[in-house]
Motif scaffolding. Sequence first.
Motif, PDB file in Angstrom:
ATOM      1  N   GLN A  66       0.829  -1.205   0.000  1.00 52.32           N
ATOM      2  CA  GLN A  66       0.000   0.000   0.000  1.00 52.32           C
ATOM      3  C   GLN A  66       0.865   1.257   0.000  1.00 52.32           C
ATOM      4  N   LEU A  67       1.916   1.246   0.793  1.00 50.91           N
ATOM      5  CA  LEU A  67       2.812   2.395   0.815  1.00 50.91           C
ATOM      6  C   LEU A  67       3.496   2.578  -0.540  1.00 50.91           C
ATOM      7  N   GLU A  68       3.884   1.479  -1.146  1.00 48.26           N
ATOM      8  CA  GLU A  68       4.499   1.566  -2.466  1.00 48.26           C
ATOM      9  C   GLU A  68       3.549   2.197  -3.479  1.00 48.26           C
ATOM     10  N   SER A  69       2.263   1.873  -3.381  1.00 47.64           N
ATOM     11  CA  SER A  69       1.300   2.482  -4.297  1.00 47.64           C
ATOM     12  C   SER A  69       1.206   3.987  -4.053  1.00 47.64           C
ATOM     13  N   GLY A  70       1.328   4.400  -2.782  1.00 42.67           N
ATOM     14  CA  GLY A  70       1.341   5.829  -2.483  1.00 42.67           C
ATOM     15  C   GLY A  70       2.589   6.504  -3.019  1.00 42.67           C
ATOM     16  N   PHE A  71       3.745   5.869  -2.840  1.00 44.16           N
ATOM     17  CA  PHE A  71       4.982   6.423  -3.391  1.00 44.16           C
ATOM     18  C   PHE A  71       4.896   6.553  -4.909  1.00 44.16           C
ATOM     19  N   ALA A  72       4.188   5.617  -5.555  1.00 41.48           N
ATOM     20  CA  ALA A  72       4.048   5.670  -7.008  1.00 41.48           C
ATOM     21  C   ALA A  72       3.301   6.930  -7.437  1.00 41.48           C
ATOM     22  N   VAL A  73       2.351   7.382  -6.621  1.00 44.58           N
ATOM     23  CA  VAL A  73       1.635   8.625  -6.921  1.00 44.58           C
ATOM     24  C   VAL A  73       2.606   9.801  -6.901  1.00 44.58           C
ATOM     25  N   VAL A  74       3.471   9.825  -5.875  1.00 41.26           N
ATOM     26  CA  VAL A  74       4.431  10.926  -5.752  1.00 41.26           C
ATOM     27  C   VAL A  74       5.467  10.855  -6.865  1.00 41.26           C
ATOM     28  N   LEU A  75       6.052   9.680  -7.056  1.00 41.16           N
ATOM     29  CA  LEU A  75       7.106   9.538  -8.059  1.00 41.16           C
ATOM     30  C   LEU A  75       6.577   9.729  -9.469  1.00 41.16           C
ATOM     31  N   GLY A  76       5.321   9.346  -9.692  1.00 37.00           N
ATOM     32  CA  GLY A  76       4.732   9.513 -11.018  1.00 37.00           C
ATOM     33  C   GLY A  76       4.323  10.940 -11.310  1.00 37.00           C
ATOM     34  N   GLY A  77       4.152  11.745 -10.257  1.00 46.11           N
ATOM     35  CA  GLY A  77       3.711  13.126 -10.449  1.00 46.11           C
ATOM     36  C   GLY A  77       4.838  14.126 -10.579  1.00 46.11           C
ATOM     37  N   SER A  78       6.052  13.706 -10.250  1.00 45.16           N
ATOM     38  CA  SER A  78       7.201  14.597 -10.379  1.00 45.16           C
ATOM     39  C   SER A  78       8.428  13.749 -10.677  1.00 45.16           C
ATOM     40  N   SER A  79       9.548  14.411 -10.891  1.00 45.49           N
ATOM     41  CA  SER A  79      10.775  13.680 -11.201  1.00 45.49           C
ATOM     42  C   SER A  79      11.606  13.375  -9.956  1.00 45.49           C
ATOM     43  N   CYS A  80      11.002  13.509  -8.767  1.00 45.11           N
ATOM     44  CA  CYS A  80      11.747  13.200  -7.546  1.00 45.11           C
ATOM     45  C   CYS A  80      12.049  11.702  -7.492  1.00 45.11           C
ATOM     46  N   ARG A  81      13.088  11.352  -6.745  1.00 44.28           N
ATOM     47  CA  ARG A  81      13.535   9.958  -6.696  1.00 44.28           C
ATOM     48  C   ARG A  81      13.566   9.413  -5.274  1.00 44.28           C
ATOM     49  N   HIS A  82      13.302  10.238  -4.298  1.00 43.15           N
ATOM     50  CA  HIS A  82      13.309   9.781  -2.916  1.00 43.15           C
ATOM     51  C   HIS A  82      11.926   9.278  -2.498  1.00 43.15           C
ATOM     52  N   ARG A  83      11.902   8.573  -1.380  1.00 43.28           N
ATOM     53  CA  ARG A  83      10.646   8.141  -0.777  1.00 43.28           C
ATOM     54  C   ARG A  83      10.604   8.675   0.655  1.00 43.28           C
ATOM     55  N   ARG A  84       9.566   9.440   0.956  1.00 43.81           N
ATOM     56  CA  ARG A  84       9.453  10.049   2.284  1.00 43.81           C
ATOM     57  C   ARG A  84       8.009   9.971   2.748  1.00 43.81           C
ATOM     58  N   LEU A  85       7.828   9.764   4.044  1.00 44.73           N
ATOM     59  CA  LEU A  85       6.484   9.812   4.615  1.00 44.73           C
ATOM     60  C   LEU A  85       6.547  10.311   6.041  1.00 44.73           C
ATOM     61  N   VAL A  86       5.417  10.845   6.506  1.00 45.98           N
ATOM     62  CA  VAL A  86       5.330  11.495   7.806  1.00 45.98           C
ATOM     63  C   VAL A  86       4.103  10.976   8.537  1.00 45.98           C
ATOM     64  N   ALA A  87       4.256  10.722   9.840  1.00 49.68           N
ATOM     65  CA  ALA A  87       3.136  10.282  10.676  1.00 49.68           C
ATOM     66  C   ALA A  87       3.280  10.892  12.062  1.00 49.68           C
ATOM     67  N   ARG A  88       2.139  11.060  12.733  1.00 53.06           N
ATOM     68  CA  ARG A  88       2.156  11.626  14.084  1.00 53.06           C
ATOM     69  C   ARG A  88       1.496  10.714  15.113  1.00 53.06           C
ATOM     70  N   ASP A  89       0.603   9.871  14.690  1.00 49.14           N
ATOM     71  CA  ASP A  89      -0.097   8.977  15.611  1.00 49.14           C
ATOM     72  C   ASP A  89       0.872   7.940  16.173  1.00 49.14           C
ATOM     73  N   PRO A  90       1.000   7.808  17.506  1.00 50.68           N
ATOM     74  CA  PRO A  90       2.005   6.899  18.095  1.00 50.68           C
ATOM     75  C   PRO A  90       1.880   5.454  17.625  1.00 50.68           C
ATOM     76  N   ALA A  91       0.652   4.934  17.529  1.00 52.86           N
ATOM     77  CA  ALA A  91       0.482   3.551  17.087  1.00 52.86           C
ATOM     78  C   ALA A  91       0.923   3.388  15.634  1.00 52.86           C
ATOM     79  N   THR A  92       0.609   4.379  14.812  1.00 53.05           N
ATOM     80  CA  THR A  92       1.040   4.335  13.418  1.00 53.05           C
ATOM     81  C   THR A  92       2.558   4.411  13.321  1.00 53.05           C
ATOM     82  N   VAL A  93       3.163   5.244  14.153  1.00 54.02           N
ATOM     83  CA  VAL A  93       4.626   5.372  14.142  1.00 54.02           C
ATOM     84  C   VAL A  93       5.288   4.041  14.482  1.00 54.02           C
ATOM     85  N   ARG A  94       4.779   3.345  15.482  1.00 53.81           N
ATOM     86  CA  ARG A  94       5.358   2.048  15.846  1.00 53.81           C
ATOM     87  C   ARG A  94       5.229   1.053  14.695  1.00 53.81           C
ATOM     88  N   HIS A  95       4.072   1.056  14.049  1.00 50.11           N
ATOM     89  CA  HIS A  95       3.861   0.151  12.911  1.00 50.11           C
ATOM     90  C   HIS A  95       4.811   0.495  11.771  1.00 50.11           C
TER      91      HIS A  95
END
Length: 272
Positions: A66-95
């Motif tokens: 699922q995360l890869e599909s999200g990265f594909a949206v970012v990478l497909g929309g621009s010429s960037c080559r990095h993968r970055r994501l941000v979260a604040r919820d503690p349970a999500t951060v642990r996962h």
Amino acid sequence: MVGLVAPARSDAEISEAIFATEDELLSLGCRRERLPFGEALVDPVHPSIYDVNTLRAVQGRPSWPQLESGFAVVLGGSSCRHRRLVARDPATVRHLDEVLLPRSFNRQVCVAMALSARAPFRPVPEGMTLHLVAGEDGVLLAGVARCQDRVRREEAWYTPDVSVQMDEMAERQIHEGGAEFVAAVDRYGSVAGALLLYCRDGVGFIADVGTAPSYRRMGVATAVVAAAAAIAQARGCDLVGLTARRDDKPRHLYARLGFEVVGESVDWLRGP
């Protein structure tokens, strides 16, 4: 948080307001796409800036596919080559730690800090004056850009192209969002230090604080942060906040001015 600013709100509510205002500032001029687990932010004009080519506000337990599909949206929309994501919820951060750290992502913690009282007064060094710099002031904008470039040269990620893209993004935030630079200028017209101030919906958000190397240890950053906080409060903002890397020295400067940590955000980054 105990103080004069927004006393009716919890730390969690204050933190969310600060991070949400930062998100809004970064979103100006970008394409936003909702995902089942968060949002993709894409800026094809500035592909080298990972803050605006990212998955953010990630929640829940998204799988790696699922995360890869999200990265594909970012990478497909621009010429960037990095993968970055941000979260604040503690349970999500642990996962996400479990999912991303084994896949060679680097992890960084940022803190939201809120001013817990009236903005303090801190004078600029002798011979300097404070200026509000908006979009029509081309001379001072160019001076701020030179100052910010000298600051960025100390970062491991620095390249001239990235620095130019960051200047362009800041000008877009000024023209589209009404943000302004607060700058300390010496007697010769050189910008010694500056920051970006964005006021919206009762929140004054301070970003991009930097002092040119030759002007450090003189109180320049202290003066411009204190001035920006006072300007935001004078404009009716009942909350003044900023974000900082948890382990960096500027956090202690902000604490001495009365800013208190109210929450954390985690981002993960992997290069090409």
